[in-house]
Write an enzyme that holds these catalytic residues in place. Structure first.
Site, PDB file in Angstrom:
ATOM      1  N   TYR A 152       0.820  -1.214   0.000  1.00  0.00           N
ATOM      2  CA  TYR A 152       0.000   0.000   0.000  1.00  0.00           C
ATOM      3  C   TYR A 152       0.860   1.274   0.000  1.00  0.00           C
ATOM      4  O   TYR A 152       0.364   2.362  -0.257  1.00  0.00           O
ATOM      5  CB  TYR A 152      -0.950   0.031   1.202  1.00  0.00           C
ATOM      6  CG  TYR A 152      -2.043  -1.018   1.157  1.00  0.00           C
ATOM      7  CD1 TYR A 152      -2.224  -1.818   0.028  1.00  0.00           C
ATOM      8  CD2 TYR A 152      -2.904  -1.216   2.221  1.00  0.00           C
ATOM      9  CE1 TYR A 152      -3.213  -2.789  -0.018  1.00  0.00           C
ATOM     10  CE2 TYR A 152      -3.899  -2.178   2.185  1.00  0.00           C
ATOM     11  CZ  TYR A 152      -4.040  -2.966   1.056  1.00  0.00           C
ATOM     12  OH  TYR A 152      -5.025  -3.922   1.017  1.00  0.00           O
ATOM     13  N   LYS A 166       3.563 -15.527   2.508  1.00  0.00           N
ATOM     14  CA  LYS A 166       3.453 -16.234   1.224  1.00  0.00           C
ATOM     15  C   LYS A 166       4.886 -16.529   0.784  1.00  0.00           C
ATOM     16  O   LYS A 166       5.336 -16.132  -0.295  1.00  0.00           O
ATOM     17  CB  LYS A 166       2.696 -15.329   0.229  1.00  0.00           C
ATOM     18  CG  LYS A 166       2.346 -15.979  -1.085  1.00  0.00           C
ATOM     19  CD  LYS A 166       1.264 -17.030  -0.995  1.00  0.00           C
ATOM     20  CE  LYS A 166       1.050 -17.712  -2.327  1.00  0.00           C
ATOM     21  NZ  LYS A 166       0.285 -18.971  -2.232  1.00  0.00           N
ATOM     22  N   ASP A 208      -2.820 -18.316   1.904  1.00  0.00           N
ATOM     23  CA  ASP A 208      -3.979 -18.976   1.282  1.00  0.00           C
ATOM     24  C   ASP A 208      -4.527 -20.065   2.208  1.00  0.00           C
ATOM     25  O   ASP A 208      -5.739 -20.210   2.381  1.00  0.00           O
ATOM     26  CB  ASP A 208      -3.636 -19.534  -0.112  1.00  0.00           C
ATOM     27  CG  ASP A 208      -2.227 -20.116  -0.201  1.00  0.00           C
ATOM     28  OD1 ASP A 208      -1.457 -19.969   0.761  1.00  0.00           O
ATOM     29  OD2 ASP A 208      -1.908 -20.726  -1.239  1.00  0.00           O
ATOM     30  N   ASP A 243      -5.429  -6.870   5.771  1.00  0.00           N
ATOM     31  CA  ASP A 243      -6.617  -6.153   5.305  1.00  0.00           C
ATOM     32  C   ASP A 243      -7.677  -7.162   4.863  1.00  0.00           C
ATOM     33  O   ASP A 243      -8.862  -7.073   5.216  1.00  0.00           O
ATOM     34  CB  ASP A 243      -6.191  -5.254   4.129  1.00  0.00           C
ATOM     35  CG  ASP A 243      -7.268  -4.260   3.741  1.00  0.00           C
ATOM     36  OD1 ASP A 243      -8.331  -4.254   4.383  1.00  0.00           O
ATOM     37  OD2 ASP A 243      -7.041  -3.494   2.786  1.00  0.00           O
ATOM     38  N   ASP A 258     -11.311  -9.011   7.236  1.00  0.00           N
ATOM     39  CA  ASP A 258     -12.717  -8.988   6.814  1.00  0.00           C
ATOM     40  C   ASP A 258     -13.310 -10.395   6.872  1.00  0.00           C
ATOM     41  O   ASP A 258     -14.496 -10.576   7.155  1.00  0.00           O
ATOM     42  CB  ASP A 258     -12.862  -8.430   5.389  1.00  0.00           C
ATOM     43  CG  ASP A 258     -13.030  -6.909   5.392  1.00  0.00           C
ATOM     44  OD1 ASP A 258     -12.597  -6.275   6.378  1.00  0.00           O
ATOM     45  OD2 ASP A 258     -13.597  -6.367   4.427  1.00  0.00           O
TER      46      ASP A 258
END
Ligand code: NAD
Length: 360
Positions: free
Chosen positions: A141, A191, A223, A247, A251
């Site tokens: 970001y 990852k 994942d 992020d 959620d």
């Protein structure tokens, strides 16, 4: 105690849920006889309308003066097609950066009264109590170069994921510190089978872990973590991960809690000379344009953020627990907003906030 708090209601339901969170803060201050100094400033879409930019200089100065900042949410549909650097959400990135907050704590717990609100089976979520620690100040970001480049045969979109060892170290260390006061387990998410930033992440997390022999550390690919969060969420205590992974996965955590409107967050930085943590407190949800202005947003994420503020920035554990207990009793009473699908008529945002104040 003197509580010097800057309030940034922002846009959409941000203004509605923040009003109730402030009401709760006022109730706590009155009951425990703290002096509350509240100031309000602009951030996001409303700041663009009034000043031309999403993060005005006045807001920056007030945020740096305050002991803690309580934020609602930013974002208005009318800015959806604006370039990223001019959009309301840039205000959010700006204030996080200005305050130097580098860890976003997102507690996710299941409430007995809300088990049926989650689409997952009750037995999977009953007893879930985890914290997602999301790195907040680095990663894709913020990395450069970034942009849409039109100088070649076709447009090229570029973002850069970059982490230094010290950025990884300070956030993983915070995760271990938190775990020490909980169930003593850290899951570091990466990852590393594909990304070099993740290989460094795993190496640094392992090194930091050696300094916390009382805390168990495991590593999970992002994942697989996304899958485990819905298959077996009770296995987690503290999860720590880079900005974008956090992020997305936080959620997913919202599903466990029953509604995204339930989730509080605390963004923490360095300790101030007073010993308090620099803190920016906000619900996880956005400005929800689909329900804005209808007095039906769930204020519990914002109110839970007040509880986190009382605990982390002011060290007021008793007051924080009182707020959490009050929310739980309102949940048990069924006087909750429509997103939690109560049996009877749903409470309005304001009624839910008033009920928490009364329960305190
Ligand atoms: P959102 O979180 O605003 O809404 C997603 C869905 O959840 C909507 O259906 C909404 O009605 C519901 N919802 C969210 N909060 C709720 C609450 N408290 N009570 C009941 N229902 C609730 O996410 P979005 O729709 O993807 O984004 C809307 C705007 O918010 C965009 O402009 C986005 O950029 C911005 N946004 C801001 C933040 C922030 O300020 N921290 C976070 C996420 C999104």
């Amino acid at each position: 105690m003197n509580l010097n708090v800057l309030v940034l209601p922002g846009d959409g339901i941000g203004t509605e849920v923040t009003r109730e969170a402030v009401r709760v803060l006022e109730r706590v201050a009155a009951k425990w006889k703290h002096t509350l100094q509240l100031r309000e400033a602009l951030l996001g879409g409303i700041a663009i309308h009034r000043t031309g930019g999403p993060f005005p200089d006045d807001t920056r100065a007030l945020a740096l003066e305050a002991d803690a900042v309580l934020m609602g949410a930013v974002g208005l549909p009318e800015f959806d097609n604006w370039p990223p650097e001019k959009r309301p959400e840039r205000g959010l990135l700006g204030i996080r950066k200005a305050m130097g907050v580098f860890a976003n704590l997102r507690p996710v717990r299941s409430y007995k009264a809300l088990l049926d609100s989650s689409p997952l089976k009750n037995e999977l979520i009953d007893g879930v109590d985890l914290i997602i620690v999301r790195e907040l100040n680095g990663g894709i970001y913020y990395g450069t170069p970034r942009g849409i480049f039109e100088d070649g045969p076709e447009p090229r979109g570029v973002n850069t994921m970059v982490y230094t060892a010290s950025e990884i170290e300070r956030v993983t260390r915070m995760a271990f510190e938190l775990a020490r006061n909980r169930r003593k387990k850290v899951t570091s998410v990466d990852k590393s089978n594909v990304l070099e930033t993740s290989q460094l992440w795993r190496r640094v997390a392992t090194e930091v872990g050696k300094q916390y022999p009382d805390v168990a550390l495991d590593h999970l690919l992002v994942d697989n973590c996304a899958m485990q969060l819905v298959l077996n969420p009770k296995r987690f205590d503290v999860l720590v991960m880079e900005n974008m992974f956090g992020d997305i996965l936080s959620d997913e955590g919202a599903v466990l809690a029953g509604s995204i409107g339930m989730l509080p967050s605390a963004s923490i930085g360095a300790k101030k000379p007073s010993g308090a943590w620099t803190g920016l407190y906000e619900p996880v949800h956005g400005s929800a344009p689909d329900i804005a202005g209808q007095n039906k947003a769930n204020p519990f994420g914002a109110i839970g953020s007040v509880a986190a503020m009382l605990e982390y920035s002011f060290g007021l554990k008793e007051e924080a627990e009182a707020v959490n207990r009050a929310m739980e009793s309102v949940l048990n009473s069924g006087r909750v907003t429509a997103d939690l699908r109560p049996a009877g008529t749903p409470a309005t945002t304001q009624q839910a906030g008033e009920a928490v104040c009364q329960a305190i």
